[in-house]
Write a protein that holds these residues in place. Structure first.
Motif: not given
Length: 466
Positions: A35, A77-79
């Protein structure tokens, strides 16, 4: 339409909540996703959570709620997209109260599952949710993902163990619903809506949890079975003989034992080299001897051809050794390196046929299959690994197709492609492909109503297109 978390937003947050954006906040256990974040906030109480959420709503900044970070579908998680604010519950670890006579405990969301279990034990009670990662997994994350674990057969998933919640909604308002009631028919159940939503509809900050009186007599056995069909018949026999006393019933495939022998040879195996075995735990009332009950089950099962060998734990240490083996199968998997991992559930009557047919369908793909999991509630972990001498990177071009093939066979038998891990970001495509259209439309409508700005964990559960 979203903006990055930046210094302007930082200036609007409560004093002292910011944390350094370290790699630990940007990672997930399987290492397939990474992320990014502009800010990390760790509020100390619910009012500060509400202030952070309100500030993000006003600035149109995405929020990624984070508990212990143990989720396996990349929900934490934010990728992609503008750098979000990671909202960590790590400082909200208070035990707000225990009512042993009510069998209720109220914990803040950042309290680890192990700490909750310890607090219950200190009051002479049991919080039965049990996971291999319970020393790190936060109770808020367990609820947000509706975690399952090894005792769901008897006690249910996290949803079944929650009486009420406190949560901050996407506009910063607080739902005060920490009731300790078994019955409360007062309209829509927001508790059940937020449980399993993976932080896409709000942030759980505390929960009222069900406790149980621990069974006074516990017995554990590992039994060799000739096939999954025999294991399922054995499960029915055990439940019939124990009258609701079966706490856990775990299927263990031979490939998992082989992986343990290869990478964790120090772990003792009571039944080394067998193709199929089950780990059974029973919890019985006062006056019933679990060892005798398991001996009776073993003899009956052997006469029926359902069991060919077995070991009944003669001490707590031996029982702990059996569970130590089971809980380290995922660690052995991680060290070998999976091509693709699948958290699936099936109707019990479909499990044996699925294992047989899926194995045949994948026999030409050059993979090893480790099939294990919570057979008692129909939840299998069906994981594919490289052939000997090959690496999982060799299968990168086929990983997605292999997973689609497995999930297609599961759905065709009335099963689910996500049994206990959730959807996260890993399985949004699966949900869009196999989810019921009316159910998906309702989910999107709920998301739009509660989170019209789309700031809560964007990209998780529902795909960006939805």
């Amino acid at each position: 339409m979203l903006n990055p978390a930046d210094d302007a937003l930082a200036a609007r947050l409560p004093a002292g909540v910011l944390r350094e954006v370290t790699p630990a906040y940007l990672e997930e256990p399987r290492g397939r996703w990474r992320g990014h974040a502009g800010l990390v906030a760790a509020p100390r109480n619910t009012d500060e959570v509400a202030s952070v959420v309100r500030a993000c709503a006003e600035a149109r900044v995405a929020i990624v709620p984070r508990g212990g970070g143990t989720g396996l579908v990349a929900g934490q998680v934010m990728p992609d997209g503008p750098a979000p604010l990671i909202l960590s519950l790590e400082r909200m670890t208070a035990l707000r109260g225990v009512w042993p006579e009510e069998n209720v405990l109220v914990a803040e969301a950042g309290m680890t599952l192990q700490a909750v279990r310890d607090a219950a034990e200190g009051a002479g009670r049991l919080f039965p949710l049990s996971l291999a990662s319970q020393g790190t997994a936060a109770i808020g994350g367990c609820l947000a993902t509706n975690a399952g674990g090894v005792t769901a057969l008897r006690y249910g998933t996290a949803r079944a163990l929650c009486l009420g919640i406190e949560a901050v909604l996407p506009d910063g308002s607080v739902v005060h619903d920490l009731k300790r009631l078994r019955k409360d028919n007062t309209g829509y159940d927001l508790r059940d809506l937020l449980i399993g939503a993976e932080g896409t509809l709000g942030v759980i900050t505390a929960a009222s949890l069900k406790l149980v009186v621990p069974p006074p007599n516990i017995g554990t056995a590992m039994l060799q079975v000739p096939s999954p069909e025999a294991a399922l018949t054995l499960l029915a026999l055990a439940e019939g003989r124990m009258a609701g006393g079966v706490t856990a019933f775990e299927l263990i495939g031979g490939q998992g034992l082989a992986f343990l022998a290869e990478v964790l040879p120090e772990i003792r195996q009571p039944l080394p080299g067998v193709e199929w075995s089950v780990l059974v735990e029973v919890g019985l009332p006062e006056g019933m001897a679990p060892e005798a009950a398991l001996e009776g089950l073993l003899m009956d099962a052997m006469e029926r051809g359902l069991v060919t060998d077995g070991v009944i734990a003669q001490s707590g240490a031996q029982a702990a050794g059996f569970w130590h083996l089971r809980e380290h199968i995922p660690e052995a998997n991680r060290r070998i390196g999976a091509v693709a991992s699948h958290d699936i559930s099936l109707p019990l009557s479909e499990i044996a046929g699925f294992i047989r047919d899926a194995g045949a369908a994948l026999s030409g793909e050059g993979v090893r299959i480790n099939c294990f999991g919570h057979l008692g509630d129909g939840n299998l972990h069906y994981n594919l690994f490289p052939a000997p001498g090959r690496h999982r990177a060799d299968y990168d071009d086929r990983r997605k197709a292999l997973s689609e093939r497995v999930h297609g066979m599961v759905v065709a038998r009335g099963g689910s492609f996500s049994a206990e891990h959730g959807v996260g970001r890993l399985k949004t495509g699966d949900l869009a492909r196999w989810g019921d259209p009316a159910r998906l439309a309702a989910m999107r409508a709920i998301k739009a109503a509660l989170d019209p700005l789309g700031i809560m964990n964007p990209g998780a559960v529902l795909s960006a297109a939805g």
